[in-house]
Design a protein around this motif. Sequence first.
Motif, short mmCIF file in Angstrom:
data_model
loop_
_atom_site.label_atom_id
_atom_site.label_comp_id
_atom_site.label_asym_id
_atom_site.label_seq_id
_atom_site.Cartn_x
_atom_site.Cartn_y
_atom_site.Cartn_z
N MET A 1 0.84 -1.19 0.00
CA MET A 1 0.00 0.00 0.00
C MET A 1 0.88 1.24 0.00
SD MET A 1 -3.18 1.04 2.46
CE MET A 1 -4.16 2.51 2.09
N SER B 1 2.41 4.73 0.74
CA SER B 1 2.43 5.62 1.90
C SER B 1 2.34 7.08 1.48
CB SER B 1 3.71 5.39 2.71
OG SER B 1 4.86 5.65 1.91
N ASP C 1 0.67 10.56 -0.28
CA ASP C 1 -0.62 11.23 -0.36
C ASP C 1 -1.14 11.02 -1.79
OD1 ASP C 1 -2.75 13.04 -0.63
OD2 ASP C 1 -1.81 14.52 0.69
N THR C 2 -2.27 10.38 -1.93
CA THR C 2 -2.81 10.06 -3.25
C THR C 2 -3.01 11.32 -4.08
OG1 THR C 2 -3.92 8.14 -2.28
CG2 THR C 2 -4.68 8.84 -4.45
N ARG D 1 -2.22 -0.60 -3.24
CA ARG D 1 -3.46 0.03 -2.81
C ARG D 1 -3.19 1.48 -2.41
NH1 ARG D 1 -5.92 -1.24 2.63
NH2 ARG D 1 -4.24 -2.78 2.66
N ALA E 1 -4.95 5.05 -0.60
CA ALA E 1 -6.02 5.60 0.22
C ALA E 1 -6.79 6.65 -0.59
CB ALA E 1 -5.45 6.24 1.48
N PRO F 1 -9.18 9.33 0.71
CA PRO F 1 -9.87 9.97 1.83
C PRO F 1 -10.88 11.04 1.43
CG PRO F 1 -7.68 10.88 1.58
CD PRO F 1 -7.79 9.78 0.58
N ASP G 1 -8.63 2.17 -1.57
CA ASP G 1 -8.95 1.88 -0.17
C ASP G 1 -10.04 2.86 0.29
OD1 ASP G 1 -8.12 0.26 2.18
OD2 ASP G 1 -7.83 2.24 3.06
N HIS H 1 -13.17 4.01 2.94
CA HIS H 1 -13.79 3.94 4.26
C HIS H 1 -14.90 4.99 4.37
CE1 HIS H 1 -10.80 1.21 6.14
NE2 HIS H 1 -9.97 1.79 5.28
N SER I 1 2.09 -5.68 6.56
CA SER I 1 1.80 -4.30 6.96
C SER I 1 2.84 -3.80 7.95
CB SER I 1 0.40 -4.22 7.59
OG SER I 1 -0.58 -4.66 6.68
#
Length: 356
Positions: free
Chosen positions: A27, A29, A31-32, A54, A56, A58, A80, A82, A233
Amino acid sequence: MKRRKTRMIKAGPLTFGSEAPIIIQSMNSTDTRDVAASLQQIQQLQQAGCQLTRLAVPDFTAAKALAEIVRYSPLPIVADIHFDYKLALAAIDAKVCKIRINPGNMKLNGGLKEVVQAAKANHIAIRVGVNAGSLKPAILQKYGGPTAEALVESAQEAIAMMEEENFTDIVLSLKSSFPLLTIQAYRLMAKVCDYPFHIGVTEAGTLREGTIRSAVGIGTLLAEGIGDTLRVSLTADPVEEVKAAESILKALGLSEGLTFISCPTCGRTEVDLINVANEVEKRLESIKVNAKVAVMGCKVNGPGEARGADYGIAGGKGNYLLFKKGVTIKKIPEAGAIDALIDLILKDKASEEADK
Protein backbone atom coordinates in the motif's frame (compact mmCIF):
# COMPACT_ATOMS: atom_id res chain seq x y z
CA MET A 1 1.55 -28.29 0.91
CA LYS A 2 -1.97 -28.39 -0.46
CA ARG A 3 -3.60 -25.01 -0.95
CA ARG A 4 -7.19 -24.41 0.13
CA LYS A 5 -9.49 -24.77 -2.87
CA THR A 6 -11.10 -21.47 -3.86
CA ARG A 7 -13.05 -19.98 -6.71
CA MET A 8 -11.06 -17.83 -9.12
CA ILE A 9 -11.51 -14.06 -9.11
CA LYS A 10 -10.28 -11.60 -11.76
CA ALA A 11 -9.10 -8.10 -10.84
CA GLY A 12 -7.74 -6.27 -13.85
CA PRO A 13 -4.85 -8.34 -15.26
CA LEU A 14 -4.54 -10.42 -12.08
CA THR A 15 -6.25 -13.63 -11.02
CA PHE A 16 -6.78 -14.50 -7.36
CA GLY A 17 -7.39 -18.02 -6.14
CA SER A 18 -5.97 -21.45 -5.51
CA GLU A 19 -5.13 -22.15 -9.16
CA ALA A 20 -3.09 -18.95 -9.48
CA PRO A 21 0.24 -17.95 -7.92
CA ILE A 22 0.10 -16.11 -4.60
CA ILE A 23 0.13 -12.37 -5.28
CA ILE A 24 2.33 -9.93 -3.35
CA GLN A 25 0.81 -6.53 -2.68
CA SER A 26 1.55 -3.41 -0.70
CA MET A 27 0.00 0.00 0.00
CA ASN A 28 1.35 3.38 -0.97
CA SER A 29 2.43 5.62 1.90
CA THR A 30 2.19 8.68 -0.34
CA ASP A 31 -0.62 11.23 -0.36
CA THR A 32 -2.81 10.06 -3.25
CA ARG A 33 -3.41 13.69 -4.16
CA ASP A 34 0.29 13.94 -5.04
CA VAL A 35 0.25 12.12 -8.36
CA ALA A 36 3.97 12.40 -9.10
CA ALA A 37 5.06 11.10 -5.69
CA SER A 38 2.53 8.27 -5.83
CA LEU A 39 3.67 7.15 -9.28
CA GLN A 40 7.30 7.32 -8.20
CA GLN A 41 6.62 5.04 -5.24
CA ILE A 42 4.58 2.65 -7.40
CA GLN A 43 7.59 2.37 -9.71
CA GLN A 44 9.80 1.52 -6.73
CA LEU A 45 7.31 -1.09 -5.56
CA GLN A 46 7.20 -2.71 -8.98
CA GLN A 47 10.99 -2.88 -9.14
CA ALA A 48 11.01 -4.57 -5.72
CA GLY A 49 8.63 -7.30 -6.92
CA CYS A 50 5.22 -5.93 -5.91
CA GLN A 51 2.34 -7.02 -8.14
CA LEU A 52 -0.50 -4.86 -6.82
CA THR A 53 -0.71 -1.71 -4.72
CA ARG A 54 -3.46 0.03 -2.81
CA LEU A 55 -4.00 3.77 -2.40
CA ALA A 56 -6.02 5.60 0.22
CA VAL A 57 -8.96 7.66 -1.07
CA PRO A 58 -9.87 9.97 1.83
CA ASP A 59 -11.67 12.62 -0.25
CA PHE A 60 -12.79 13.54 -3.75
CA THR A 61 -9.56 15.38 -4.55
CA ALA A 62 -7.75 12.08 -3.99
CA ALA A 63 -10.37 10.27 -6.07
CA LYS A 64 -9.78 12.69 -8.95
CA ALA A 65 -6.01 12.18 -8.72
CA LEU A 66 -6.57 8.42 -8.64
CA ALA A 67 -7.75 8.44 -12.25
CA GLU A 68 -4.44 9.90 -13.42
CA ILE A 69 -2.46 7.49 -11.25
CA VAL A 70 -4.35 4.51 -12.68
CA ARG A 71 -3.69 5.78 -16.20
CA TYR A 72 0.09 5.86 -15.77
CA SER A 73 0.70 3.23 -13.10
CA PRO A 74 2.84 0.20 -13.99
CA LEU A 75 0.90 -1.78 -11.36
CA PRO A 76 -2.82 -2.53 -10.99
CA ILE A 77 -4.42 -0.22 -8.42
CA VAL A 78 -6.76 -0.95 -5.51
CA ALA A 79 -8.76 1.90 -3.97
CA ASP A 80 -8.95 1.88 -0.17
CA ILE A 81 -12.40 3.17 0.82
CA HIS A 82 -13.79 3.94 4.26
CA PHE A 83 -17.05 5.55 5.42
CA ASP A 84 -18.27 7.25 2.21
CA TYR A 85 -19.66 4.97 -0.49
CA LYS A 86 -19.52 7.84 -3.00
CA LEU A 87 -15.74 7.69 -2.88
CA ALA A 88 -16.00 4.06 -4.00
CA LEU A 89 -18.14 5.13 -6.96
CA ALA A 90 -15.53 7.75 -7.86
CA ALA A 91 -12.79 5.09 -7.66
CA ILE A 92 -14.78 2.89 -10.03
CA ASP A 93 -14.97 5.81 -12.45
CA ALA A 94 -11.17 6.08 -12.11
CA LYS A 95 -10.97 2.49 -13.43
CA VAL A 96 -9.20 0.83 -10.51
CA CYS A 97 -9.06 -2.98 -10.68
CA LYS A 98 -10.36 -3.54 -7.15
CA ILE A 99 -11.97 -1.70 -4.26
CA ARG A 100 -11.37 -2.43 -0.60
CA ILE A 101 -14.30 -1.71 1.71
CA ASN A 102 -14.48 -2.18 5.47
CA PRO A 103 -17.93 -3.48 6.51
CA GLY A 104 -17.29 -2.20 10.03
CA ASN A 105 -17.51 1.44 8.97
CA MET A 106 -19.87 1.31 5.97
CA LYS A 107 -23.59 0.65 5.90
CA LEU A 108 -24.40 -2.55 4.06
CA ASN A 109 -27.56 -1.17 2.51
CA GLY A 110 -28.32 1.88 0.42
CA GLY A 111 -25.10 3.33 -0.98
CA LEU A 112 -23.01 0.20 -0.73
CA LYS A 113 -25.48 -1.69 -2.89
CA GLU A 114 -24.99 0.99 -5.51
CA VAL A 115 -21.24 0.40 -5.26
CA VAL A 116 -21.71 -3.34 -5.76
CA GLN A 117 -23.84 -2.79 -8.86
CA ALA A 118 -21.31 -0.34 -10.31
CA ALA A 119 -18.44 -2.74 -9.61
CA LYS A 120 -20.38 -5.54 -11.27
CA ALA A 121 -21.11 -3.42 -14.35
CA ASN A 122 -17.45 -2.43 -14.67
CA HIS A 123 -15.96 -5.87 -13.85
CA ILE A 124 -14.20 -4.57 -10.74
CA ALA A 125 -13.50 -6.86 -7.79
CA ILE A 126 -14.22 -5.93 -4.18
CA ARG A 127 -12.18 -6.89 -1.13
CA VAL A 128 -14.24 -7.22 1.99
CA GLY A 129 -11.59 -6.12 4.47
CA VAL A 130 -12.68 -6.88 8.03
CA ASN A 131 -10.50 -5.46 10.80
CA ALA A 132 -10.71 -6.40 14.47
CA GLY A 133 -10.31 -2.75 15.42
CA SER A 134 -13.36 -1.51 13.51
CA LEU A 135 -16.14 -4.05 14.02
CA LYS A 136 -19.71 -2.82 14.43
CA PRO A 137 -20.85 -2.24 18.03
CA ALA A 138 -23.64 -4.84 17.71
CA ILE A 139 -21.18 -7.57 16.71
CA LEU A 140 -18.74 -6.59 19.44
CA GLN A 141 -21.53 -6.74 22.00
CA LYS A 142 -22.73 -10.11 20.74
CA TYR A 143 -19.31 -11.76 21.07
CA GLY A 144 -17.95 -9.72 23.94
CA GLY A 145 -15.15 -8.26 21.87
CA PRO A 146 -13.24 -8.70 18.60
CA THR A 147 -13.14 -12.50 18.56
CA ALA A 148 -12.46 -14.71 15.55
CA GLU A 149 -16.19 -15.49 15.42
CA ALA A 150 -16.97 -11.76 15.38
CA LEU A 151 -14.65 -11.19 12.43
CA VAL A 152 -16.26 -14.06 10.52
CA GLU A 153 -19.79 -12.80 11.15
CA SER A 154 -18.88 -9.33 9.93
CA ALA A 155 -17.49 -10.82 6.71
CA GLN A 156 -20.51 -13.07 6.24
CA GLU A 157 -22.92 -10.14 6.55
CA ALA A 158 -21.14 -8.25 3.79
CA ILE A 159 -20.90 -11.31 1.55
CA ALA A 160 -24.60 -12.06 1.97
CA MET A 161 -25.52 -8.55 0.85
CA MET A 162 -23.24 -8.77 -2.19
CA GLU A 163 -24.49 -12.20 -3.17
CA GLU A 164 -28.08 -10.88 -3.01
CA GLU A 165 -26.99 -8.46 -5.72
CA ASN A 166 -25.55 -11.41 -7.70
CA PHE A 167 -22.02 -10.16 -7.13
CA THR A 168 -19.32 -12.73 -6.40
CA ASP A 169 -16.04 -11.10 -7.48
CA ILE A 170 -15.03 -11.00 -3.84
CA VAL A 171 -11.70 -11.32 -2.02
CA LEU A 172 -11.78 -11.57 1.79
CA SER A 173 -9.53 -10.46 4.60
CA LEU A 174 -10.04 -10.86 8.36
CA LYS A 175 -7.20 -9.08 10.10
CA SER A 176 -6.08 -8.33 13.61
CA SER A 177 -2.86 -6.89 14.97
CA PHE A 178 -2.53 -10.13 16.98
CA PRO A 179 -1.23 -13.01 14.85
CA LEU A 180 -3.06 -15.76 16.77
CA LEU A 181 -6.46 -14.06 16.45
CA THR A 182 -5.79 -13.50 12.77
CA ILE A 183 -4.94 -17.17 12.27
CA GLN A 184 -8.05 -18.30 14.13
CA ALA A 185 -10.33 -16.04 12.08
CA TYR A 186 -9.00 -17.25 8.73
CA ARG A 187 -9.25 -20.87 9.81
CA LEU A 188 -12.91 -20.40 10.72
CA MET A 189 -13.71 -18.52 7.53
CA ALA A 190 -12.01 -21.17 5.42
CA LYS A 191 -14.62 -23.67 6.63
CA VAL A 192 -17.62 -21.64 5.46
CA CYS A 193 -16.69 -20.08 2.11
CA ASP A 194 -14.56 -20.59 -0.97
CA TYR A 195 -13.66 -16.99 -1.78
CA PRO A 196 -9.94 -16.16 -2.16
CA PHE A 197 -8.24 -14.77 0.93
CA HIS A 198 -6.06 -11.69 1.25
CA ILE A 199 -3.97 -12.50 4.33
CA GLY A 200 -1.90 -10.36 6.66
CA VAL A 201 -1.46 -9.11 10.21
CA THR A 202 -2.72 -5.53 10.33
CA GLU A 203 -0.79 -2.81 12.18
CA ALA A 204 1.98 -5.35 12.70
CA GLY A 205 4.53 -2.76 13.81
CA THR A 206 7.93 -1.41 12.85
CA LEU A 207 10.34 -3.09 10.44
CA ARG A 208 11.82 -5.70 12.80
CA GLU A 209 8.87 -6.44 15.07
CA GLY A 210 6.31 -6.14 12.30
CA THR A 211 8.19 -8.52 10.04
CA ILE A 212 8.38 -11.12 12.80
CA ARG A 213 4.69 -10.81 13.70
CA SER A 214 3.73 -10.97 10.04
CA ALA A 215 5.92 -13.99 9.42
CA VAL A 216 4.23 -15.80 12.30
CA GLY A 217 0.69 -15.01 11.15
CA ILE A 218 1.11 -15.15 7.39
CA GLY A 219 3.59 -18.03 7.48
CA THR A 220 1.33 -20.20 9.62
CA LEU A 221 -1.63 -19.67 7.31
CA LEU A 222 0.38 -20.28 4.16
CA ALA A 223 1.83 -23.47 5.65
CA GLU A 224 -1.75 -24.66 6.13
CA GLY A 225 -2.60 -23.85 2.50
CA ILE A 226 -4.58 -20.71 3.38
CA GLY A 227 -3.93 -17.50 1.45
CA ASP A 228 -4.07 -16.29 -2.14
CA THR A 229 -2.61 -12.80 -1.85
CA LEU A 230 -0.78 -11.09 0.99
CA ARG A 231 0.42 -7.81 2.37
CA VAL A 232 3.00 -7.44 5.11
CA SER A 233 1.80 -4.30 6.96
CA LEU A 234 4.80 -2.41 8.33
CA THR A 235 5.50 1.01 9.78
CA ALA A 236 8.26 1.35 7.22
CA ASP A 237 8.93 2.04 3.56
CA PRO A 238 6.41 -0.05 1.55
CA VAL A 239 9.32 -1.55 -0.38
CA GLU A 240 10.29 -3.27 2.88
CA GLU A 241 6.82 -4.85 2.94
CA VAL A 242 7.48 -6.38 -0.46
CA LYS A 243 10.89 -7.69 0.58
CA ALA A 244 9.40 -9.30 3.69
CA ALA A 245 6.57 -10.86 1.68
CA GLU A 246 9.02 -12.35 -0.80
CA SER A 247 11.11 -13.78 2.03
CA ILE A 248 8.07 -15.40 3.66
CA LEU A 249 7.01 -17.03 0.39
CA LYS A 250 10.52 -18.26 -0.39
CA ALA A 251 10.94 -19.66 3.12
CA LEU A 252 7.92 -21.90 2.45
CA GLY A 253 8.98 -22.81 -1.08
CA LEU A 254 6.01 -20.93 -2.53
CA SER A 255 7.96 -18.69 -4.88
CA GLU A 256 11.16 -18.67 -6.85
CA GLY A 257 13.98 -16.16 -6.66
CA LEU A 258 17.20 -15.72 -4.78
CA THR A 259 17.39 -17.25 -1.29
CA PHE A 260 20.23 -16.14 0.96
CA ILE A 261 21.55 -18.49 3.69
CA SER A 262 24.14 -17.66 6.35
CA CYS A 263 25.15 -19.48 9.51
CA PRO A 264 25.10 -18.00 13.02
CA THR A 265 28.41 -16.91 14.51
CA CYS A 266 30.12 -18.95 17.22
CA GLY A 267 33.54 -19.45 18.82
CA ARG A 268 34.76 -21.41 15.79
CA THR A 269 34.34 -18.42 13.48
CA GLU A 270 37.72 -17.03 12.39
CA VAL A 271 36.60 -14.61 9.69
CA ASP A 272 34.58 -11.38 9.67
CA LEU A 273 31.41 -13.36 8.96
CA ILE A 274 28.80 -10.77 9.96
CA ASN A 275 30.14 -8.02 7.70
CA VAL A 276 30.81 -10.43 4.87
CA ALA A 277 27.28 -11.89 5.06
CA ASN A 278 25.70 -8.42 5.17
CA GLU A 279 27.73 -7.27 2.18
CA VAL A 280 26.88 -10.36 0.14
CA GLU A 281 23.18 -9.98 0.92
CA LYS A 282 23.30 -6.31 -0.09
CA ARG A 283 25.02 -7.04 -3.40
CA LEU A 284 22.62 -9.87 -4.18
CA GLU A 285 19.62 -7.51 -4.00
CA SER A 286 20.26 -6.28 -7.55
CA ILE A 287 20.72 -9.76 -9.04
CA LYS A 288 17.62 -11.47 -10.39
CA VAL A 289 18.37 -15.18 -10.27
CA ASN A 290 16.61 -18.30 -9.02
CA ALA A 291 19.27 -19.73 -6.72
CA LYS A 292 20.28 -20.43 -3.12
CA VAL A 293 23.41 -18.60 -1.98
CA ALA A 294 25.21 -19.45 1.28
CA VAL A 295 27.80 -17.63 3.39
CA MET A 296 29.21 -19.93 6.06
CA GLY A 297 31.65 -19.19 8.88
CA CYS A 298 33.68 -22.37 9.36
CA LYS A 299 34.30 -25.86 8.05
CA VAL A 300 31.54 -27.29 10.27
CA ASN A 301 28.95 -25.17 8.49
CA GLY A 302 30.82 -25.12 5.21
CA PRO A 303 30.03 -26.88 1.95
CA GLY A 304 28.74 -29.88 3.90
CA GLU A 305 25.77 -28.29 5.67
CA ALA A 306 25.26 -25.88 2.76
CA ARG A 307 25.34 -28.66 0.18
CA GLY A 308 21.83 -27.69 -0.91
CA ALA A 309 23.01 -24.21 -1.91
CA ASP A 310 23.75 -23.44 -5.54
CA TYR A 311 26.63 -21.13 -4.63
CA GLY A 312 28.52 -20.31 -1.47
CA ILE A 313 31.63 -19.37 0.44
CA ALA A 314 32.85 -20.91 3.71
CA GLY A 315 35.46 -19.08 5.81
CA GLY A 316 38.37 -20.12 7.99
CA LYS A 317 41.53 -18.27 9.19
CA GLY A 318 41.40 -15.40 6.73
CA ASN A 319 40.49 -17.61 3.76
CA TYR A 320 37.30 -18.82 2.13
CA LEU A 321 36.37 -21.84 0.11
CA LEU A 322 34.30 -20.99 -2.94
CA PHE A 323 31.85 -23.78 -3.72
CA LYS A 324 29.07 -24.58 -6.16
CA LYS A 325 26.38 -27.18 -5.49
CA GLY A 326 28.42 -28.60 -2.59
CA VAL A 327 31.63 -28.98 -4.61
CA THR A 328 34.64 -26.82 -3.69
CA ILE A 329 35.98 -24.82 -6.64
CA LYS A 330 38.94 -23.05 -5.06
CA LYS A 331 40.40 -21.45 -1.95
CA ILE A 332 40.56 -17.65 -1.95
CA PRO A 333 41.74 -14.91 0.48
CA GLU A 334 38.99 -13.32 2.57
CA ALA A 335 39.52 -9.95 0.84
CA GLY A 336 38.49 -11.40 -2.53
CA ALA A 337 35.80 -13.84 -1.39
CA ILE A 338 32.77 -11.65 -1.99
CA ASP A 339 33.87 -10.61 -5.47
CA ALA A 340 34.65 -14.22 -6.39
CA LEU A 341 31.20 -15.37 -5.26
CA ILE A 342 29.32 -12.61 -7.08
CA ASP A 343 31.41 -13.07 -10.23
CA LEU A 344 30.60 -16.80 -10.28
CA ILE A 345 26.86 -16.14 -9.95
CA LEU A 346 26.89 -13.46 -12.65
CA LYS A 347 28.96 -15.63 -15.00
CA ASP A 348 26.47 -18.51 -14.72
CA LYS A 349 23.55 -16.12 -15.10
CA ALA A 350 25.01 -14.67 -18.29
CA SER A 351 25.67 -18.17 -19.62
CA GLU A 352 22.10 -19.26 -18.94
CA GLU A 353 20.68 -16.17 -20.65
CA ALA A 354 22.91 -16.72 -23.66
CA ASP A 355 21.59 -20.29 -24.01
CA LYS A 356 17.95 -19.17 -24.10
